[in-house]
Design an enzyme around this catalytic site. Structure first.
Site, PDB file in Angstrom:
ATOM      1  N   ASP A 249      -6.300  41.417   9.102  1.00 56.37           N
ATOM      2  CA  ASP A 249      -5.155  42.093   9.178  1.00 56.37           C
ATOM      3  C   ASP A 249      -4.085  42.216   8.330  1.00 56.37           C
ATOM      4  OD1 ASP A 249      -4.049  44.358  10.923  1.00 56.37           O
ATOM      5  OD2 ASP A 249      -3.502  43.352  12.418  1.00 56.37           O
ATOM      6  N   GLU A 485      -9.628  50.289  28.343  1.00 55.11           N
ATOM      7  CA  GLU A 485      -9.450  49.552  29.568  1.00 55.11           C
ATOM      8  C   GLU A 485      -9.464  50.442  30.725  1.00 55.11           C
ATOM      9  OE1 GLU A 485      -7.360  45.575  28.042  1.00 55.11           O
ATOM     10  OE2 GLU A 485      -6.260  47.413  27.917  1.00 55.11           O
ATOM     11  N   ASP A 602     -16.975  44.307 -29.886  1.00 54.48           N
ATOM     12  CA  ASP A 602     -16.305  45.903 -29.353  1.00 54.48           C
ATOM     13  C   ASP A 602     -14.984  45.862 -29.722  1.00 54.48           C
ATOM     14  OD1 ASP A 602     -16.312  48.153 -27.933  1.00 54.48           O
ATOM     15  OD2 ASP A 602     -15.422  47.277 -26.509  1.00 54.48           O
ATOM     16  N   TYR A 603     -14.352  46.868 -29.700  1.00 55.83           N
ATOM     17  CA  TYR A 603     -13.202  47.179 -30.065  1.00 55.83           C
ATOM     18  C   TYR A 603     -12.230  47.320 -28.662  1.00 55.83           C
ATOM     19  CZ  TYR A 603      -8.538  48.330 -31.883  1.00 55.83           C
ATOM     20  OH  TYR A 603      -7.175  48.344 -32.193  1.00 55.83           O
ATOM     21  N   ASP A 788     -16.920  44.911 -23.442  1.00 61.28           N
ATOM     22  CA  ASP A 788     -16.540  44.999 -21.844  1.00 61.28           C
ATOM     23  C   ASP A 788     -17.111  46.224 -21.233  1.00 61.28           C
ATOM     24  OD1 ASP A 788     -13.783  47.271 -21.723  1.00 61.28           O
ATOM     25  OD2 ASP A 788     -14.970  46.959 -23.481  1.00 61.28           O
TER      26      ASP A 788
END
Length: 895
Positions: A249, A485, A602-603, A788
């Site tokens: 919750d 209920e 990588d850049y 990445d």
């Protein structure tokens, strides 16, 4: 997509509880066979324990006589309270006991579901102690005044506590673990931020709409943060490898991320019992990103309905800019699955409660009192989101539009006190009731009977059983258990229908009720009239279908489905391999011992953070310093292997001496100390670019904020600045068109990147460039490769040089070598050792990658490089130091 277009439940949800438990057993056995640790424990984290603790004595204070035990028939009136078994003895404590433990009522569906898992799993229930009680009625004890000995005594009492030994649900012991909170933190967390900010927001109200005075959405956030941190610490203390963690919750939305940071390999689920609002409402929250990031620390986030999960997805995309994939929400490589599963009630226990001996006298008394009249019942907390005002106005509309009911129908409306008392709302309800009774009542007829009190269970079930119609029309509700209920209570009496709000979480699952928009008073009045006039046959038919739903989708079924879903996230498709953090000492040692080193970067996203406008991704001063220092060392060969074009790389990094470049994902390369670019695509057929450009132009015209980037060897469609959901939808449509109509005809591949879609030659990629560099430098003894993106996985794949069990690698000539030379080159033997290859992914440790190591941010890549360079400089300084110092020091030590 319409919020209600998806089914409330899915295929397979209606399988029996035993079948779900069998599936759980098979999943656990499969995990164990695959070497995945499964402890058989489930850690449930709730706001508070279902146990109230009374401290029997304080040092130096004489204890007053104990409060007489509460009789089962006097149990608190909440209909969702944990039912009390007739004849069950009240909790007591021995004279030597420090604490008396009694049941705490509320959240019965959740607690019964949790306890039902004791049949198959060891249960650990972690929660706040709640306010600590004194034997003196009405008094509370400050948590800060409880001694360490008394705290230990309570934890010991809880560890052996069995709340209801006679209950068949508790076949196996559940362990209760308390979380100790300072009173100011506890109430700032619950009464403050949770109830004054999050609760209204999740029910489509802003905090100022419900506050009685000036309201600040951030006023109590510090307490919310502190309480969540305390819960996370407690989880870390009791966690064992292989545990499943379920956080429950809106009180604990920061906990998943905090636990993920402490226990990266943990399998965490988050279930939100409340509604989740539209992204346009949620984005009003000042701490919106912190809350979403906290939730996304989980492996699985689960809601009551599909529409709530859809709103959550939309908020993650629109507010945080995260991407939604078929597996879930992608946050820097960590994917959080999103699902929905309704709670339900403990149908068997409610059915037992409806047989209580005290109910029948109450039922008969009500029948006698309102003889000859139809009885409409409503029971709600006095909270603005429960729609009591709108319900009463709809009843007034009934008497206006259908005057034949005047004198023939009564509404019994019970409003129990809400946790956040509202005198203004109570006054409005009372005034409206008085108005209706004055306008339509007489000396012998009162249309509305309003009771602002908590009902005892006999009264509550008697009221539900006698009713001719239930009207339950909240403006928003996550899961209203009274409606379910009511169905069970009616099984032995009238089989009466119910009028339900379509804005309840349960409404989609109870389509055989009369569903209404509570704001449309005319429609509600018409539905009430229809329900009162419904034939016995239609009543029985509708009731039978509702009864099957309520007794099938129970709280026990819900709890087991949650465990099954979370097991599905463990060790398989839902949970990626945990990539370890790069070992700094090992990296440093290999760096120093190598005679030749390769650095391949990588850049975007690796040396510079991802930005909305690509041209703004300029290198920082530390990045330039690290690259300059690395390239200056003659032992190092440093390359930037980027998707950027040659002009961008030369503009921002071209001034660094001895730095090599590869542009456009391997289409071009420029060696260190060279000004000439080698084009690997000059011998390839590039006529496909105009065809792709035409497709991209079509989607650009129809996607505001998107644009096309045309390079010499590839073409990219960017949609980072467009509406995130529309942009992603258009991207998928475009990708589908290209792959099905063009890619199989042309030597191209379609690459899905971060907020972009790129098309490039099939034979050219970053992996081919890495192979070329390594082929030309087989004597390298150290390789560091960082990236990445999905395109960087080609580099990592190229560096998987060693088949299992081998330590010597041979490299075949890459395509790029043959493209330039025009002839077939021979293979070469590599000097590199397996332990000296450091492929490193930037992102979360659970990111799916072929890399061996990970760091979290681009800055960490730069920091590691600076540490390597500076550490190497210190070593050189030590080597060049006067020899007399290194000789004399040991002599002094020997003396």
């Amino acid at each position: 997509m319409d919020s209600f277009s998806e089914p409330y439940t899915r295929d397979g949800d209606d399988i029996s509880l035993d079948a779900v438990r069998d599936a759980i057993g098979r999943l656990e056995d499969e995990h164990r066979k695959n070497g995945v640790t499964v402890s058989g424990r489930v850690l449930h984290v709730c706001h508070y324990l279902p146990i109230a603790a009374t401290l029997n004595s304080r040092p130096g204070v004489i204890s007053p006589p104990a409060t007489p035990p509460i009789k089962p028939s006097d149990a608190p009136a909440e209909p969702t309270d944990t039912p009390v078994t007739p004849g069950e003895p009240a909790p007591t404590s021995s004279p030597s006991s420090v604490w008396t433990l009694t049941p705490r009522y509320g959240h019965a569906a959740m607690i019964s579901g949790i306890r039902s898992l004791s049949a198959t799993h060891e249960q650990v229930l972690i929660g706040w102690t709640g306010d600590l009680l004194s034997p003196t009625p009405g008094e509370k004890i400050a948590a800060s005044t409880v001694s360490a000995e008394d705290k230990a005594a309570l934890e010991a009492a809880l560890s052996t506590h069995q709340p209801k030994e006679s209950d068949p649900d508790d076949d196996k012991k559940t362990t209760y673990v308390p979380v100790w909170l300072d009173d100011k933190v506890a109430h700032g967390h619950y009464d403050g931020y949770s109830k004054q900010t999050l609760w209204p927001l999740f029910h489509y109200l802003l905090w100022q709409d419900v506050a009685t005075e000036y309201a600040s959405a951030d006023e109590n956030y510090q307490y919310y943060e502190a309480a969540n941190a305390a819960f996370a610490r407690r989880i870390a203390e009791v966690y064992q490898p292989g545990d499943l963690i379920w956080v429950h919750d809106y009180h604990l939305l920061l906990v998943p991320r905090l636990v993920r940071e402490a226990i990266p390999e943990a399998v965490i689920g988050l279930f939100v019992h409340t509604p989740f609002p539209s992204s346009e409402v949620f984005r009003c929250l000042p701490r919106r990103k912190e809350i979403l990031d906290g939730m996304l620390g989980a492996n699985l986030v689960c809601f009551q309905t599909y529409s709530y999960s859809r709103h959550f997805n939309s908020s993650c995309i629109r507010v945080c800019g995260y991407e939604s994939t078929s597996r879930g929400i992608d946050v820097e490589g960590h994917v959080t699955a999103v699902s929905h599963c309704p709670v339900g009630i403990d149908a068997e226990r409610v059915a037992r409660d409806t047989l209580r001996p005290g109910i029948q006298p109450k039922l008969e008394a009500l029948r006698t009192l309102y003889e000859g009249k139809k009885i409409i019942v409503g029971r709600d907390k006095l909270d603005v989101v429960k729609g009591v005002i709108q319900k009463l106005r709809a009843f007034e509309k009934l008497l206006q539009d259908y005057p034949e009911w005047i004198g023939n129908v009564v509404m019994i409306q019970v409003t129990s006190p809400a946790l956040t008392d509202s005198p203004k709302l109570e006054r409005q309800v009372s005034e409206l009731v008085s108005h209706i009774n004055g306008e339509y009542g007489s000396l012998d007829f009162i249309p509305v009977h309003h009771y602002h009190q908590s009902l005892k269970k006999d009264e509550f079930y008697g009221l539900l059983s006698v009713a001719d119609l239930a009207v339950i029309t909240p403006l928003r509700d996550g899961m209203n258990t009274t409606s379910m209920e009511f169905v069970i209570a009616q099984e032995r009496t009238n089989k009466s229908p119910s009028v339900l709000s379509e804005f309840m979480g349960i409404s989609k699952n109870m389509e055989d009720a009369l569903l209404v928009n509570p704001w449309n008073l005319g429609d509600v009045a018409a539905a009430i009239n229809r329900g009162l006039l419904m034939s016995e046959a239609e009543k029985a038919s509708r009731h039978a279908k509702l009864y099957k739903v309520v007794t099938t989708h129970t709280s026990h079924h819900w709890a087991s489905v949650l465990v099954k879903k979370l097991l599905g996230q463990m060790g398989g498709q839902g949970q990626a391999r945990q990539t370890p953090y790069i070992p700094k000492e090992v990296l440093d040692g290999r760096y120093k011992s190598a005679k030749k080193r390769l650095f391949l970067f990588d850049y975007d996203g690796t040396l510079a953070p991802i930005v909305k406008i690509p041209s703004m991704a300029t290198p920082s001063s530390p990045t330039l310093e690290a690259l300059t220092s690395l390239a200056a060392d003659p032992v190092n060969l440093v390359y930037i292997i980027s998707g950027r074009d040659a002009a961008f790389l030369e503009q921002h990094l071209g001034h660094i001496k001895n730095l090599g470049f590869s542009a456009e994902h391997g289409s071009f390369i420029r060696a260190p100390n060279s000004t000439q670019w080698v084009n690997f695509t000059q011998n390839l057929d590039m006529s496909w670019m105009e065809e792709v450009a035409e497709v991209f132009r079509y989607y650009t015209e129809r996607t505001t904020g998107s644009h096309i980037e045309t390079k010499k060897s590839s073409i990219t469609w960017h949609y980072r600045s467009s509406d995130p959901e529309w942009g992603q939808f258009q991207c998928r449509q475009c990708q589908d068109l290209l792959e099905n109509n063009l890619a199989h005809k042309r030597p191209i591949e379609v690459m899905l990147g971060k907020k972009n879609l790129e098309v490039r030659p099939l034979a050219i990629n970053k992996g081919e460039i890495v192979k070329r560099i390594l082929y030309e430098n087989p004597d390298a003894e150290f390789i560091f490769c960082a990236g990445d993106d999905k395109t960087d996985e080609d580099m990592f794949r190229a560096l998987l040089l060693f088949p299992p069990g081998t330590t010597q690698a041979t490299l075949d000539p890459p395509v790029s070598v043959n493209l330039v030379s025009g002839s077939s080159a021979p293979p070469v033997k590599l000097a590199i050792a397996p332990q000296a290859v450091f492929t490193t992914a930037v992102g979360h440790s659970s990111k799916r990658t072929l890399a061996s190591w990970h760091v979290t941010t681009p800055q960490e890549i730069v920091d590691h490089m600076l540490d390597l360079v500076k550490g190497d400089e210190r070593v050189k300084e030590d080597i060049s130091a006067p020899a007399s110092i290194t000789v004399e020091e040991p002599e002094k030590i020997n003396l």
